[in-house]
Enzyme design. Structure first.
Site, short mmCIF file in Angstrom:
data_model
loop_
_atom_site.label_atom_id
_atom_site.label_comp_id
_atom_site.label_asym_id
_atom_site.label_seq_id
_atom_site.Cartn_x
_atom_site.Cartn_y
_atom_site.Cartn_z
N LEU A 71 0.48 -1.73 0.25
CA LEU A 71 0.35 -0.13 0.42
C LEU A 71 0.58 1.23 -0.01
O LEU A 71 0.41 2.46 -0.71
CB LEU A 71 -0.69 0.08 1.11
CG LEU A 71 -2.21 -1.46 1.23
CD1 LEU A 71 -2.45 -0.78 2.93
CD2 LEU A 71 -3.43 -0.76 0.93
N GLY A 72 2.08 1.07 0.30
CA GLY A 72 3.19 2.64 0.17
C GLY A 72 3.22 3.19 -0.82
O GLY A 72 2.76 2.44 -1.86
N TYR A 136 -0.11 10.58 -11.55
CA TYR A 136 -0.58 9.71 -10.33
C TYR A 136 -1.47 8.33 -11.11
O TYR A 136 -0.41 7.22 -11.17
CB TYR A 136 -1.50 10.23 -9.00
CG TYR A 136 -2.20 8.53 -8.41
CD1 TYR A 136 -1.49 8.35 -7.20
CD2 TYR A 136 -3.52 8.36 -8.30
CE1 TYR A 136 -1.64 7.46 -6.72
CE2 TYR A 136 -4.13 7.88 -7.31
CZ TYR A 136 -2.92 7.56 -6.56
OH TYR A 136 -3.42 6.81 -5.41
N LYS A 140 0.41 4.73 -11.60
CA LYS A 140 -0.82 3.36 -10.67
C LYS A 140 -0.18 2.52 -12.76
O LYS A 140 -0.10 0.89 -12.25
CB LYS A 140 -1.32 3.38 -10.18
CG LYS A 140 -1.89 4.20 -9.34
CD LYS A 140 -0.73 3.06 -7.81
CE LYS A 140 -0.92 4.26 -6.34
NZ LYS A 140 -0.82 3.21 -5.64
N SER A 165 -12.89 5.48 -3.64
CA SER A 165 -12.39 5.89 -2.93
C SER A 165 -12.75 5.75 -1.61
O SER A 165 -13.38 5.34 -0.77
CB SER A 165 -13.30 7.86 -3.12
OG SER A 165 -13.51 8.09 -4.51
N ARG A 174 -19.73 13.05 -6.12
CA ARG A 174 -18.72 11.59 -6.71
C ARG A 174 -18.75 10.65 -6.23
O ARG A 174 -18.42 9.24 -6.53
CB ARG A 174 -17.27 12.22 -7.43
CG ARG A 174 -16.10 11.67 -8.07
CD ARG A 174 -15.29 11.81 -8.73
NE ARG A 174 -14.38 10.96 -9.62
CZ ARG A 174 -13.75 10.14 -8.65
NH1 ARG A 174 -13.00 10.49 -7.46
NH2 ARG A 174 -12.55 9.10 -8.99
N1 LIG Z 1 -7.25 6.38 0.03
C1 LIG Z 1 -8.03 5.78 -0.99
O1 LIG Z 1 -8.78 6.59 -1.41
C2 LIG Z 1 -7.00 5.20 -2.14
C3 LIG Z 1 -7.36 5.71 -3.27
C4 LIG Z 1 -6.71 4.77 -4.65
C5 LIG Z 1 -5.42 4.02 -4.39
N2 LIG Z 1 -5.31 4.00 -2.66
C6 LIG Z 1 -3.59 3.48 -3.19
O2 LIG Z 1 -4.06 2.91 -1.95
C7 LIG Z 1 -2.63 3.34 -1.43
C8 LIG Z 1 -2.79 3.49 0.14
O3 LIG Z 1 -3.49 4.78 0.24
P1 LIG Z 1 -3.61 5.41 1.64
O4 LIG Z 1 -5.07 6.66 1.18
O5 LIG Z 1 -3.51 4.48 2.73
O6 LIG Z 1 -2.46 6.44 1.62
P2 LIG Z 1 -1.28 6.90 3.06
O7 LIG Z 1 -1.09 8.42 2.44
O8 LIG Z 1 -2.32 7.37 3.99
O9 LIG Z 1 -0.36 6.23 3.10
C9 LIG Z 1 0.63 5.66 2.46
C10 LIG Z 1 1.81 5.11 3.11
O10 LIG Z 1 2.62 5.04 2.19
C11 LIG Z 1 3.64 5.51 2.99
N3 LIG Z 1 5.04 6.13 2.19
C12 LIG Z 1 4.79 6.83 1.15
N4 LIG Z 1 6.13 6.47 0.23
C13 LIG Z 1 7.40 6.39 1.12
C14 LIG Z 1 8.21 5.31 0.88
N5 LIG Z 1 9.38 6.23 -0.27
N6 LIG Z 1 8.72 4.28 2.05
C15 LIG Z 1 7.87 3.86 2.35
N7 LIG Z 1 6.75 4.22 2.78
C16 LIG Z 1 5.94 4.99 1.41
C17 LIG Z 1 3.61 6.78 3.94
O11 LIG Z 1 4.57 7.83 4.73
C18 LIG Z 1 2.09 6.15 4.18
O12 LIG Z 1 1.94 5.70 5.72
C19 LIG Z 1 -2.13 3.80 -1.77
O13 LIG Z 1 -0.64 3.79 -2.41
C20 LIG Z 1 -3.20 4.73 -2.56
O14 LIG Z 1 -2.33 5.22 -3.94
C21 LIG Z 1 -5.46 4.92 -2.19
#
Ligand SMILES: NC(=O)c1ccc[n+]([C@@H]2O[C@H](COP(=O)([O-])OP(=O)(O)OC[C@H]3O[C@@H](n4cnc5c(N)ncnc54)[C@H](O)[C@@H]3O)[C@@H](O)[C@H]2O)c1
Length: 267
Positions: A71-72, A136, A140, A165, A174
């Site tokens: 997820l990071g 972005y 992905k 979302s 949305r």
């Molecule tokens: N939240 C949503 O609605 C949503 C929608 C589509 C996709 N996503 C994807 O799901 C995943 C999790 O989303 P989220 O909302 O929990 O995001 P978030 O920003 O809350 O969590 C992402 C985590 O990744 C860590 N991170 C970022 N860069 C890093 C690096 N270089 N090394 C180590 N850790 C790193 C951050 O510190 C953070 O804790 C992401 O990949 C995001 O793109 C989320």
């Protein structure tokens, strides 16, 4: 119990924190990786303060990983260099570390934003070509392509979840199409982590059972989870929920506007 050693990257984040709690009873050992510090909360948790750009540190943290939930990364529009570093290079490091560890499943966090330029009236299937709504989304799309490469070339079983979302409740029009409830998020994640190894590669939308959704729900032969929440329940509390939607507008809404990306492009 049952999943063995589970690694969660981005474990300090919004979805990572929810997954950490939800998977506590499924994992024998829970390895939590993030660039921000995390405190272990149980004897079965192990924390790693690691930047995904550091291949050796990622490999060390993933040693012994049975399943990996990646997820990071940077979760929104940003300069392309930052997205390539954290999302694309970071995912490569995670996949390579999982391959070396002999992991039996990797679940990659993709996004609905890989295809945000399909119009609102179109019910998108994940097999259709990507139409990223910004940089972005491009990152992905590369994450999904890396997953496909590692599945095809090395036989590493991969599932890409195109997350909608993720919100406690839907709060804007949305979201009536795109909402992924916390409960459904956990359902999709658990189904993906426990999918049979014979499923070598799949891409699926992770979205709640929203009446107005833009995307096909995953076939149960791909992902054994049926979402239970529907954003429509919240429509009476959302301003402008009943305004007619422009059916030719991009699904991404404001994210598809040029200025949303241009503010991250160097002049
Ligand atoms: N939240 C949503 O609605 C949503 C929608 C589509 C996709 N996503 C994807 O799901 C995943 C999790 O989303 P989220 O909302 O929990 O995001 P978030 O920003 O809350 O969590 C992402 C985590 O990744 C860590 N991170 C970022 N860069 C890093 C690096 N270089 N090394 C180590 N850790 C790193 C951050 O510190 C953070 O804790 C992401 O990949 C995001 O793109 C989320």
């Amino acid at each position: 119990m049952g999943l063995g050693t589970v690694v969660i990257t981005g474990a300090a984040g919004t979805i990572g924190s929810a997954a950490r709690t939800a998977l506590r009873d499924d994992a024998d050992r829970l390895v939590l990786l993030d660039r921000v510090p995390i405190q272990a909360e149980t004897a079965a948790e192990e924390v790693h303060n690691v930047d995904l750009r550091d291949a050796a540190a990622v490999e060390s943290a993933l040693s012994g990983a049975d399943v990996v939930l990646h997820l990071g990364g940077v979760p929104d529009e940003a300069p392309l260099g930052d997205l390539l570093d954290a999302n694309v290079l970071g995912t490569h490091h995670v996949l390579e570390a999982a391959r070396r560890a002999g992991s039996r499943r990797v679940v990659l966090a993709s996004s609905n934003r890989v295809a945000g330029f399909y119009p609102v009236a179109h019910r998108t299937d994940p097999q259709e070509p990507v139409r990223p709504d910004g940089l972005y989304g491009v990152s992905k799309a590369a994450v999904e392509a890396l997953g496909r490469l590692y599945a095809d070339k090395f036989g590493l079983p991969i599932i890409c979840l195109r997350i909608g979302s993720y919100e406690e409740v839907p709060t804007e029009p949305r979201h009536l199409a795109t909402w992924l409830s916390p409960r459904d998020a956990v359902g999709y994640i658990r189904a993906a982590l426990t999918a049979p190894a014979s499923l070598r590669f799949a891409t699926a939308y992770a979205v709640s059972a929203n009446t107005r959704r833009f995307w096909e729900l995953p076939d149960e032969s791909v992902l054994a989870y049926t979402p239970v929440d529907n954003a429509e329940t919240y429509a009476p509390h959302i301003a402008d929920a009943e305004l007619p939607a422009d059916s030719s507008a991009p699904q991404a809404g404001p994210y598809a506007l040029p200025e949303f990306t241009l503010k991250h492009v160097c002049s």
